[in-house]
Design a protein around this motif. Structure first.
Motif, PDB file in Angstrom:
ATOM      1  N   ASP A 197       3.201 -19.204   5.901  1.00  0.00           N
ATOM      2  CA  ASP A 197       2.602 -19.216   4.568  1.00  0.00           C
ATOM      3  C   ASP A 197       3.319 -18.236   3.651  1.00  0.00           C
ATOM      4  O   ASP A 197       3.586 -18.543   2.481  1.00  0.00           O
ATOM      5  CB  ASP A 197       1.117 -18.848   4.645  1.00  0.00           C
TER       6      ASP A 197
ATOM      7  N   ASP B 213       6.437 -17.166   3.952  1.00  0.00           N
ATOM      8  CA  ASP B 213       7.774 -17.687   3.652  1.00  0.00           C
ATOM      9  C   ASP B 213       7.704 -18.798   2.598  1.00  0.00           C
ATOM     10  O   ASP B 213       8.559 -18.888   1.707  1.00  0.00           O
ATOM     11  CB  ASP B 213       8.423 -18.231   4.929  1.00  0.00           C
ATOM     12  N   HIS B 214       6.681 -19.634   2.704  1.00  0.00           N
ATOM     13  CA  HIS B 214       6.520 -20.709   1.724  1.00  0.00           C
ATOM     14  C   HIS B 214       6.262 -20.135   0.333  1.00  0.00           C
ATOM     15  O   HIS B 214       6.819 -20.613  -0.663  1.00  0.00           O
ATOM     16  CB  HIS B 214       5.356 -21.606   2.153  1.00  0.00           C
ATOM     17  N   TYR B 215       5.416 -19.122   0.260  1.00  0.00           N
ATOM     18  CA  TYR B 215       5.131 -18.486  -1.028  1.00  0.00           C
ATOM     19  C   TYR B 215       6.398 -17.878  -1.620  1.00  0.00           C
ATOM     20  O   TYR B 215       6.651 -17.995  -2.837  1.00  0.00           O
ATOM     21  CB  TYR B 215       4.068 -17.402  -0.837  1.00  0.00           C
TER      22      TYR B 215
ATOM     23  N   ARG C 167       9.493 -18.813  -1.143  1.00  0.00           N
ATOM     24  CA  ARG C 167      10.376 -19.872  -1.628  1.00  0.00           C
ATOM     25  C   ARG C 167       9.873 -20.448  -2.949  1.00  0.00           C
ATOM     26  O   ARG C 167      10.658 -20.714  -3.864  1.00  0.00           O
ATOM     27  CB  ARG C 167      10.495 -21.000  -0.593  1.00  0.00           C
TER      28      ARG C 167
ATOM     29  N   ARG D 258       0.083 -26.290   0.792  1.00  0.00           N
ATOM     30  CA  ARG D 258       1.276 -26.674   1.557  1.00  0.00           C
ATOM     31  C   ARG D 258       1.051 -28.018   2.230  1.00  0.00           C
ATOM     32  O   ARG D 258       1.946 -28.863   2.279  1.00  0.00           O
ATOM     33  CB  ARG D 258       1.571 -25.635   2.641  1.00  0.00           C
TER      34      ARG D 258
ATOM     35  N   SER E 282       4.117 -25.315  -5.290  1.00  0.00           N
ATOM     36  CA  SER E 282       4.001 -25.448  -3.837  1.00  0.00           C
ATOM     37  C   SER E 282       4.641 -26.732  -3.342  1.00  0.00           C
ATOM     38  O   SER E 282       5.419 -26.732  -2.381  1.00  0.00           O
ATOM     39  CB  SER E 282       2.524 -25.405  -3.440  1.00  0.00           C
TER      40      SER E 282
ATOM     41  N   SER F  74       7.799 -27.840  -0.583  1.00  0.00           N
ATOM     42  CA  SER F  74       7.220 -28.161   0.727  1.00  0.00           C
ATOM     43  C   SER F  74       8.168 -29.039   1.537  1.00  0.00           C
ATOM     44  O   SER F  74       8.887 -29.877   0.999  1.00  0.00           O
ATOM     45  CB  SER F  74       5.875 -28.875   0.567  1.00  0.00           C
ATOM     46  N   GLN F  75       8.135 -28.824   2.823  1.00  0.00           N
ATOM     47  CA  GLN F  75       8.915 -29.643   3.737  1.00  0.00           C
ATOM     48  C   GLN F  75       7.987 -30.604   4.454  1.00  0.00           C
ATOM     49  O   GLN F  75       6.783 -30.385   4.560  1.00  0.00           O
ATOM     50  CB  GLN F  75       9.637 -28.754   4.782  1.00  0.00           C
TER      51      GLN F  75
ATOM     52  N   SER G  33       5.499 -29.336   6.945  1.00  0.00           N
ATOM     53  CA  SER G  33       4.363 -28.537   6.505  1.00  0.00           C
ATOM     54  C   SER G  33       3.251 -29.361   5.932  1.00  0.00           C
ATOM     55  O   SER G  33       2.263 -28.884   5.494  1.00  0.00           O
ATOM     56  CB  SER G  33       4.817 -27.504   5.465  1.00  0.00           C
TER      57      SER G  33
END
Length: 424
Positions: free
Chosen positions: A49, A51-53, A55, A131, A415, A419-420, A423
């Motif tokens: 979470d 790392d996503h934030y 990015r 995500r 977000s 997102s990948q 996720s």
């Protein structure tokens, strides 16, 4: 993340629905829900979470705290030469220290600080919570539904003013209607994407029809019941979301996409120039609705006296009492940009516009790179563009519920722009 997700939904629905209904505690309930959502997200966040934030906010993480820091600075003791001229005049008459808070009303600016922190928290929490694509879809549905209901109040007011009430004609409803138009267009794109990927055809059709109904209700409110400038702002949002759709669907080369985007940008600049040249006076008041000569003169004097750091965020109504010519007629902010300039000065207005433009560019390119889920960042970019233009035309974005909704919309777009598939 379940509690954070639930609190996020509560924040959107409570603030917006209660504001539409005319309740006085909608903003407070929405702010408390935002605080609960932030606390729950912080306690349950994992490294993925975080790392996503990182990015999602790599475009300019500093800008997320710039506005709350500026508001907090107005509460601190600073040289009165930085504050509104009324404080320097009062010191000359009464004497005293040359230091003091910039704000004209500590309570109002403290409320503005709490709102700024709540909006920043909601944006960050939304980035982390949505995500998962399923959660992102539900947040989009909630936003589309709430904003369509707000637009419906304007439509009902036209059909039966006695039923809809006076609150139905507010600028707040117009602002949410503009958001609703774009968000429901995104829901229609979502339905089309589901049909293409062999989801249930019946569910896709129902979803598309609901999005179409919400878009038509919102379009009737924006284009039929609001001012021309609000309609133009909504038109910019529609053009942007269609531009992204055309570039993606036609799979244009980078050169062709750049040429098309440049043509759209030039066209937007020409339209904005034409709009601002239709009237004279301060640029911040050229897109606002017509007002009396005395009211306009009072507002121009107020803006002329504003220093670089303003008179305190949220204090427009307090400062306006000094300038209004008629003691019985309250002087209200004609637009969001005017209120920001009077409250936070040129620095606050510039920071707000820069933050919006940086996020807009980030969302635009994120939508072009996202793939089949591009409608999330595309809708967020279109809503943000509408908000930037509409902020010069009316005061709808000054309402706490509109600010919280826009924060969630932008967080949703940011977000889902990074997102990948893993996720979701």
């Amino acid at each position: 993340m379940s509690l954070a997700y639930f609190a996020l939904i509560v924040s959107i629905v409570s603030a917006s629905a209660l504001e539409i209904a005319g309740a006085k505690f909608g903003a407070q309930l929405g702010t408390m829900a935002a605080a609960l959502s932030l606390l729950a997200a912080t306690l349950s966040a994992r490294k993925a979470d975080y790392d996503h934030y990182m990015r999602a906010t790599s475009w300019g993480r500093w800008i997320l705290i710039a506005i709350p820091v500026l508001v907090a600075a107005q509460l601190a003791p600073l040289p009165l030469s930085l504050a509104h001229p009324i404080w320097a005049s009062a010191r000359d008459v009464l004497g005293g220290l040359s230091l003091g808070p910039i704000t004209a009303d500590l309570g109002l600016t403290l409320n503005a600080l709490m709102l700024a922190l709540a909006a920043t928290a909601l944006l960050g929490v939304t980035i982390v919570v949505v995500r998962d694509r399923g959660r992102a879809e539900l947040v989009l549905f909630v936003l589309g539904g709430v904003t369509a209901v707000s637009a419906l109040t304007l439509d009902l007011h036209r059909l039966s003013p006695a039923v809809a009430g006076t609150a139905a004609t507010s600028e707040f409803a117009t602002t949410l209607a503009g958001f609703g138009l774009v968000l429901n267009l995104a829901i229609m794109q979502l339905a089309a994407e589901r049909a293409e990927t062999r989801h249930s055809l019946v569910r896709s059709i129902v979803l598309g029809l609901l999005g179409l109904a919400g878009a038509l209700i919102s379009a009737a409110a924006v284009f039929g019941l609001s001012g021309t400038n609000n309609a133009v702002a909504a038109g910019f949002g529609i053009v942007l979301i269609l531009l992204i759709l055309v570039i993606r669907r036609l799979d244009l080369s980078p050169l062709a996409a750049s040429a098309l985007a440049a043509a759209a940008l030039i066209g937007a600049a020409i339209v904005l120039t034409f709009m601002f040249e239709q009237s004279s006076g301060p640029i911040l008041m050229r897109l606002t609705p017509d007002m009396g000569a005395e009211t306009r003169a009072a507002l121009e004097r107020m803006l002329a006296d504003t220093r670089w750091f303003g008179a305190g965020a949220g204090t427009f109504s307090a400062i306006a009492r000094i300038y209004q010519s008629d003691a019985g007629a309250a002087l209200t902010a004609p637009s969001t940009a005017t209120a920001i300039f009077a409250g936070m000065g040129a620095i606050g207005l510039v920071v707000s516009l820069v933050a919006g433009l940086i996020a807009l560019v980030r969302l635009f390119f994120g939508a072009l790179q996202r793939g089949r889920d591009s409608f999330f960042p595309a809708a967020a970019a279109a809503c943000l563009l509408f908000a930037l233009v509409q902020s010069f035309a009316g005061p709808g974005l000054l309402r706490p519920a509109a600010i919280l909704c826009l924060s969630v919309i932008v967080g949703l777009g940011l977000s889902q722009s990074v997102s990948q598939s893993s996720s979701r």
